[in-house]
Design an enzyme around this catalytic site. Structure first.
Site, PDB file in Angstrom:
ATOM      1  N   HIS A   1       0.842  -1.209   0.000  1.00 16.38           N
ATOM      2  CA  HIS A   1       0.000   0.000   0.000  1.00 16.38           C
ATOM      3  C   HIS A   1       0.874   1.255   0.000  1.00 16.38           C
ATOM      4  O   HIS A   1       0.571   2.239  -0.658  1.00 16.38           O
ATOM      5  CB  HIS A   1      -0.897   0.029   1.246  1.00 16.38           C
ATOM      6  CG  HIS A   1      -1.851  -1.108   1.340  1.00 16.38           C
ATOM      7  ND1 HIS A   1      -1.713  -2.116   2.267  1.00 16.38           N
ATOM      8  CD2 HIS A   1      -2.961  -1.407   0.636  1.00 16.38           C
ATOM      9  CE1 HIS A   1      -2.702  -2.968   2.133  1.00 16.38           C
ATOM     10  NE2 HIS A   1      -3.475  -2.574   1.155  1.00 16.38           N
TER      11      HIS A   1
ATOM     12  N   ILE B   1       4.666  -5.727  -4.591  1.00 12.52           N
ATOM     13  CA  ILE B   1       5.778  -5.566  -3.642  1.00 12.52           C
ATOM     14  C   ILE B   1       5.923  -6.886  -2.889  1.00 12.52           C
ATOM     15  O   ILE B   1       4.922  -7.442  -2.407  1.00 12.52           O
ATOM     16  CB  ILE B   1       5.505  -4.404  -2.653  1.00 12.52           C
ATOM     17  CG1 ILE B   1       5.266  -3.095  -3.418  1.00 12.52           C
ATOM     18  CG2 ILE B   1       6.656  -4.249  -1.658  1.00 12.52           C
ATOM     19  CD1 ILE B   1       6.456  -2.562  -4.188  1.00 12.52           C
TER      20      ILE B   1
END
Ligand code: PAF
EC number: 6.3.2.1
Length: 286
Positions: free
Chosen positions: A36, A175
């Protein structure tokens, strides 16, 4: 700044727009992690103001899914957003977002009947409903989504195109933890042993990628490589392993275009997803 009410956030955004400021928007269900953070960072770089919504959306969870137990920590989320440069965290209560007698649905057909959509009926209707509501409330210039939820990105892009919504959808890369596990709020459900076993997702995708880079073009062979490796891990149970066109999400007979390889695997009781896209043109340049 934390805002919980639609009227209040609308007032702030109106003022920003009067000043000619651009607005970037990062939709989340909270319990924010590095994934995020990368979306927020990119939004901060590309816009004058950034809003992060933190809302565990009840309409995208099935009756036997983890809505109640989904991890929540608004104070930690607020700190991360502030540190990363977001201007507002929008954290409405479910009754602020949904009327009891609501009767409108937002449904993207076709590409929601495969992959996670097939396994989680109604999930993408809930995602499209909440995302279109947030788009209407926030009216951002750009909205940022993670490639980890590849099907979600494809569905949202299709919804935005079909409904002529004037928002640029920006996709940001997955990620990963240092050992390869894709970051996810659901990783917190894993025991130590399961956390190790979960590496089988990224490992199997890497092996498939190597095979594709060596020239393999048969989807069945690529899928078997992934399935065999995942099946060798006793704690893993395959939900799906699919190789599809990266835009239409349709199955393909032969790999001669850009593809998405998407997998969903149960590690113990936790369902994890991962994917990668293989760009055939880039491959052919090498
Ligand atoms: O990706 C998520 O976290 C959710 O599906 C989203 C886009 C915030 C909608 O609730």
């Amino acid at each position: 700044m934390l805002i919980k009410e639609i009227n209040e956030i609308r007032k702030v955004i109106k003022e920003w727009k009067k000043e000619g400021l651009t607005v970037g928007y990062v939709p989340t269900m909270g319990f924010l992690h590095e994934g995020h953070k990368s979306l927020i960072k990119r939004a901060v770089k590309e816009n004058d103001r950034v809003i992060v919504s933190v809302f565990v959306n009840p309409t995208q969870f099935g009756p036997n899914e983890d809505y109640d137990s989904y991890p929540r920590d608004i104070n930690k989320d607020l700190k991360l957003c502030e540190k990363t440069g977001a201007n507002i965290v929008f954290n409405p209560n479910p009754d602020e977002m949904y009327f009891d007698n609501r009767s409108t649905t937002v449904s993207v057909s076709g590409l929601t009947n495969v992959l996670c959509g097939l396994k989680r009926p109604g999930h993408f209707d809930g995602v499209c409903l909440v995302v279109s509501k947030f788009f209407n409330i926030i009216t951002p210039d750009r909205a940022y989504f993670g490639q980890k939820d590849a099907q979600q990105v494809a569905v949202i892009k299709r919804m935005v195109r079909d409904l002529s919504i004037d928002i640029e959808i920006v996709t940001c890369p997955i990620i990963r933890e240092e050992d390869g596990l894709a970051k996810s709020s659901r990783n917190t459900y894993l025991s130590e042993e399961e956390r190790k076993a979960a590496l089988i997702l990224s490992k199997s995708l890497l092996k498939a990628k190597e095979k594709l880079e060596k020239g393999e073009r048969n989807p069945q062979i690529v899928k078997s490589i992934i399935k065999d490796l995942i099946n060798s891990e006793p704690l893993a149970k395959i939900d799906y392993v699919e190789l599809v066109d990266d835009d239409s999400l349709e199955n393909i007979e032969y790999i001669d275009k850009n593809i998405l390889i998407a997998i969903a695997v149960y590690i113990g009781k936790t369902r994890l997803i991962d994917n990668f896209t293989f760009n055939i043109k880039k491959r052919m340049v090498f």
